[in-house]
Design a protein around this motif. Structure first.
Motif, short mmCIF file in Angstrom:
data_model
loop_
_atom_site.label_atom_id
_atom_site.label_comp_id
_atom_site.label_asym_id
_atom_site.label_seq_id
_atom_site.Cartn_x
_atom_site.Cartn_y
_atom_site.Cartn_z
N TYR A 14 8.63 11.72 3.49
CA TYR A 14 8.36 12.56 4.65
C TYR A 14 6.86 12.80 4.80
CZ TYR A 14 8.01 16.80 7.47
OH TYR A 14 7.65 17.72 8.41
N ILE A 15 6.18 13.06 3.70
CA ILE A 15 4.74 13.30 3.76
C ILE A 15 4.01 12.04 4.23
CG2 ILE A 15 2.70 13.81 2.36
CD1 ILE A 15 4.43 15.63 0.66
N SER B 253 0.83 -1.20 0.00
CA SER B 253 0.00 0.00 0.00
C SER B 253 0.86 1.25 0.00
CB SER B 253 -0.91 0.00 1.23
OG SER B 253 -1.68 -1.19 1.29
N PHE B 254 1.97 1.21 0.72
CA PHE B 254 2.90 2.33 0.75
C PHE B 254 3.50 2.58 -0.63
CE2 PHE B 254 7.55 2.95 0.89
CZ PHE B 254 7.59 4.30 1.20
N ILE B 255 3.81 1.52 -1.37
CA ILE B 255 4.37 1.68 -2.71
C ILE B 255 3.38 2.35 -3.65
CG2 ILE B 255 5.07 0.37 -4.75
CD1 ILE B 255 6.50 -1.56 -2.95
N VAL B 256 2.13 1.90 -3.61
CA VAL B 256 1.11 2.50 -4.49
C VAL B 256 0.90 3.98 -4.14
CG1 VAL B 256 -1.31 2.40 -5.18
CG2 VAL B 256 -0.01 0.28 -4.88
N ALA B 257 0.79 4.26 -2.84
CA ALA B 257 0.59 5.65 -2.43
C ALA B 257 1.79 6.52 -2.77
CB ALA B 257 0.32 5.70 -0.93
N ASN C 5 -3.15 12.22 5.69
CA ASN C 5 -3.38 10.97 6.43
C ASN C 5 -3.53 9.80 5.45
OD1 ASN C 5 -3.81 9.19 8.49
ND2 ASN C 5 -5.96 9.76 8.81
N ILE C 6 -2.37 9.33 4.96
CA ILE C 6 -2.40 8.19 4.04
C ILE C 6 -1.72 6.96 4.65
CG2 ILE C 6 -2.50 9.60 1.96
CD1 ILE C 6 0.50 9.30 1.68
N LYS C 7 -1.25 7.07 5.88
CA LYS C 7 -0.59 5.93 6.50
C LYS C 7 -1.57 4.80 6.81
CE LYS C 7 2.31 6.79 9.77
NZ LYS C 7 2.93 7.32 11.00
N SER C 8 -2.81 5.15 7.05
CA SER C 8 -3.80 4.13 7.39
C SER C 8 -4.47 3.50 6.18
CB SER C 8 -4.87 4.73 8.31
OG SER C 8 -5.53 5.81 7.65
N TRP C 9 -4.18 4.02 4.98
CA TRP C 9 -4.83 3.47 3.78
C TRP C 9 -4.19 2.13 3.42
CZ3 TRP C 9 -2.84 2.41 -1.16
CH2 TRP C 9 -3.81 2.05 -2.11
N LEU D 191 1.85 7.32 -6.63
CA LEU D 191 0.85 8.33 -7.00
C LEU D 191 1.24 9.71 -6.50
CD1 LEU D 191 -2.45 6.33 -6.33
CD2 LEU D 191 -1.31 6.75 -8.52
N LEU D 192 1.70 9.80 -5.26
CA LEU D 192 2.08 11.09 -4.71
C LEU D 192 3.33 11.64 -5.39
CD1 LEU D 192 1.53 13.27 -2.61
CD2 LEU D 192 2.86 11.94 -0.95
#
Length: 320
Positions: A181-182, A88-92, A189-193, A95-96
């Protein structure tokens, strides 16, 4: 170190290598880099390049450095996050980083930043930032008065990617660090996605078998002497291989024989029922136990029983 509990990192390394090699074979790497003018300008509007430029590196040297850094960094981060959170971290992050790279091209193209080299460099630096924040150094050193740690080697390798295609590669590195960093901050708040369960089931069923096994090789603690088919010689007939390895499953017979001989020696049955085996004295056992404090008593007794003298027993124990 292995890929145990890190299948996403292994798949990312395999995917980057495969797409880079395929792009070089079919000579389509010139479609992969991101350039504001003319690719994303008003006349062309090739917005598909925004995501496609993350798929493959432009040359083999960048690919080699990225794979080394990803192996040394991504495995630790994935084990800290867990495979689902890491995916999930890789996808986010992709995109970011895509949004931030597009903004960087628009805002700083007058300063010479008109092109972003191909390859998931921004994602790599985002993972590197998580590694910097999560993983402590294993050891520290000092060279010519300059302090450092084992993590410095990964930073040096990563700097080759950041400085390889200036100024675009440096902009991609800064975007990746900013993305990491973001992600860790509370700005967005994307850590919980997390990825949806259907995507996870699909990946587990169809993509995970393509990655292959990630289980670390199991190393046995048994010391097995090589079997030889030479004829027995009268000079070496009394020699026997002595091992200091702890007995494991399958070695009960050897361990039992050593223990049985030790009990027979203590009870005095060795002299009555066994011929040709020397009974060591307590002084010899004490002397060798002092010389080899980390060795088991049964091994020392067995070496003394099979040796004509204490010097020969010392040689056998040193060679074991």
């Amino acid at each position: 170190m292995s890929f145990e509990h890190a299948p996403v990192t292994k798949g990312l390394m395999m995917g980057s290598a495969l797409t880079s090699i395929v792009g070089g074979i079919f000579d389509v790497k010139h479609y992969l880099h991101l350039q504001l003018v003319p690719h994303v300008s008003r006349n062309h509007q090739n917005y598909w390049r925004l995501l496609l430029h993350h798929t493959a590196f432009s040359n083999s040297s960048d690919l080699l450095i990225a794979v080394i850094v990803l192996y040394g960094v991504g495995v630790h981060v994935e084990r800290q996050f867990g495979s689902v959170k890491f995916a999930s971290f890789i996808v986010a992050s992709v995109l970011l980083a895509t949004i931030l790279e597009f903004l960087a091209l628009i805002l700083f193209h007058n300063m010479g930043i008109n092109q972003i080299p191909s390859g998931p460099s921004a994602l790599l630096f985002s993972i590197l930032y998580q590694w910097y924040r999560l993983i402590p150094p294993a050891y520290h050193f000092r060279i010519f008065g300059i302090a450092g740690s084992n993590k410095a080697f990964m930073y040096i390798l990563a700097s080759q990617l950041a400085l390889g295609h200036l100024p675009g590669s440096f902009a991609s590195a800064v975007v990746g660090l900013l993305t990491g960093y973001i992600y860790r901050s509370e700005l967005v708040n994307i850590k919980s996605w997390r990825l949806s369960p259907s995507v996870i089931r699909f990946s587990t069923r169809f993509l995970l078998p393509l990655v292959g096994s990630t289980r670390a090789p199991r190393r046995s603690t048994r010391a097995r002497p090589e079997t030889t088919h030479q004829a027995p010689s009268p000079d070496v007939g009394n020699e026997e291989t002595i091992t200091t390895a702890r007995p494991s499953a399958g070695t009960e017979e050897t361990g039992g024989s050593v223990m049985r001989e030790w009990v027979n020696e203590l009870t005095g049955r060795n002299e009555q029922g066994t011929t040709g085996v020397r009974v060591p004295t307590d002084a010899e056992i004490t002397q060798l136990t002092t010389m080899f404090p980390n060795m088991q008593r049964a091994v020392i007794v067995g070496a003394l029983q099979r040796s004509p003298s204490i010097e020969r027993a010392v040689e056998l124990l040193l060679a074991s």
